[in-house]
Design a protein around this motif. Structure first.
Motif: not given
Ligand SMILES: Cc1cc2nc3c(=O)[nH]c(=O)nc-3n(C[C@H](O)[C@H](O)[C@H](O)COP(=O)(O)OP(=O)(O)OC[C@H]3O[C@@H](n4cnc5c(N)ncnc54)[C@H](O)[C@@H]3O)c2cc1C
Length: 426
Positions: A12-18, A35-38, A51-53, A125-127, A169-171, A194-196, A276-278, A280-282
């Protein structure tokens, strides 16, 4: 420093991962991110950044409503600022294109940073196949440490299955051909609010369906009421105590059915699960890596998380809440300063909002605060530092704030919370 060549694999390459990958690389580990989606994850590509943009454009549109009061005239045929702001329209395809471009650019920045730090990235996709072994397709990778940072997905409700066109959905909001003329937002929490707020400022007629007494039920009531008041004043229909039961398509729109039988019509609609905040994940990712690679760590202090709701105005909060104080959970004194009394706010032409500080009785240590203001997300850092470093109101009060500034209300609130040593109410 980690042992040379400690192998770290992060799924997973989101803020928690990277962010975890950056810490591991800094400590000398051999790091692979799968990371499978970018890169940047849902945070960068579909959720937080998009959403912030959108909200950045919406905030500018909202600010234009006040241009006349600030004495701005436009050199147009129908010269009044009121006319210009009332004629301003969001160019939805350009707004959505900017959102997509900016998300991709941010993802590319994350990729470039990981590459600079020597992190290997595998697109796939990792497993976890067995302890210490992760597979991508047919390839197996051995690891000393595996971090799972796979994020979360929006929940789909049985009575309101998204179709990507009308029920969204929000996405799925950024692929629409135009701005929804009538948008029904279901859910009184942060994302819904936020969306409203954002789509209303862009020009959609918004109906906000909230099952609770007021919007943002998890925030301090006085802060939530400021935002709800602004929503209503700007023409949003806020349906309180109205639980949505289902949503379905009609010939030319959608219909949302409420539990009490009423209908509302519209033209459109993290892996630990901790908070569920970026941010906190980071921080979770960094702490996991520091801990795993032998560095001293502090457990995640959830009570110190600063969070913002990016409505107009924004609500930012950290530490103790009004409810904590009212219930006696924390023994604190509070001071609330309306922005209407702040010189900078007057100059900038806004009055909705306040700065509130909570300080422990006796010691005067700052326990938390709430800021309702434009850019509250930036202003909260001062309070956040005070909470994290356990500063007293005296220490905050002796800190220089610029005059005039909104942060001046933070130091002023701290001054008002200062008490002489012989005050019996300390
Ligand atoms: C509409 C919306 C607005 C938000 N706004 C804010 C904000 O303003 N501020 C804030 O702090 N937080 C915000 N958040 C929350 C924030 O987006 C999340 O808390 C954050 O993305 C969590 O990071 P993460 O690294 O855990 O997961 P993610 O960002 O979800 O990244 C996980 C990644 O892992 C990949 N993945 C999953 N399974 C696999 C696998 N098996 N193999 C390879 N890759 C895999 C997924 O495709 C994904 O790309 C918002 C959420 C939403 C829905």
């Amino acid at each position: 420093m980690s042992q040379p060549h400690t192998r770290v694999v992060i799924i997973g390459g989101g803020p928690g991962g990277y962010e975890a990958a950056l810490v591991a690389a800094q400590l000398g580990a051999d790091v692979t991110v799968i990371e499978d989606s970018g890169l940047g994850g849902s945070c960068v590509l579909t959720d937080c950044v998009p959403s912030k943009t959108l909200i950045a454009t919406a905030s500018l549109m909202a600010a234009m409503e006040g241009t006349k009061d600030l004495g701005i005239k436009f050199d147009h045929d129908d010269a009044s600022a009121e006319a210009v702001s009332s004629h301003a329209q969001a160019d939805a395809p350009r707004v959505y294109a900017r959102i997509r471009d900016l998300a991709l650019a941010q993802s590319a920045d994350v990729a470039a940073r990981l590459a600079r730090e020597g992190v290997r990235v595998i697109d796939g996709r990792g497993r976890l196949v067995r302890p210490g072994v992760v597979a991508v397709g047919d390839t197996e990778i051995r690891a000393d440490t595996v971090l799972i940072a796979t994020g979360a997905r929006p929940r789909e409700l049985p009575g309101a299955v998204p179709d990507g066109e009308r029920l969204l959905t929000s996405r799925q909001l950024y692929d629409l051909p135009e701005l929804p003329s009538d948008l029904v937002v279901v859910g009184s929490g942060v994302t819904g609010a936020e969306f409203a707020s954002g789509f209303q400022a862009l020009g959609s007629r918004v109906t906000f369906v909230s099952s609770r007494e007021h919007v943002l039920p998890n925030e301090d009531t006085d802060a939530a009421m400021v935002v709800e008041g602004v929503f209503r004043r700007r023409g949003m229909t806020v349906l309180s105590k109205s639980r949505a039961e289902s949503a379905s398509r009609t010939a030319d729109g959608v219909e949302v059915r409420l539990e009490d039988g009423r209908t509302v019509r519209g033209s459109a609609g993290d892996c630990t699960g901790v908070w569920m905040l970026a941010s906190v994940a980071a921080m979770q990712g960094r702490i996991a890596m520091w801990h795993s690679l032998g560095e001293a760590v502090q457990p995640l202090r959830l009570g110190h998380v600063a969070a913002t709701i990016f409505t107009e105005p924004e609500i930012a909060a950290v530490g103790a809440s009004q409810q904590d104080v009212d219930s006696g959970k924390v023994l604190a004194r509070a001071v609330k300063l309306p922005l209407a009394t702040n010189a900078r706010a007057k100059m900038d032409g806004f009055s909705d909002g306040f700065v509130k500080l909570f300080a422990r009785r006796n010691s005067g240590i700052v326990l938390g605060g709430v800021i309702v203001a434009p850019r509250a997300s930036d202003l909260i850092l001062g309070v956040s530092l005070a909470v994290e470093q356990q500063l007293t109101v005296d220490e905050v009060a002796h800190t220089f704030a610029v005059y005039p500034s909104l942060t001046g209300s933070i130091t002023e609130a701290a001054r008002q919370l200062m008490q002489p040593a012989d005050d019996p109410s300390r």
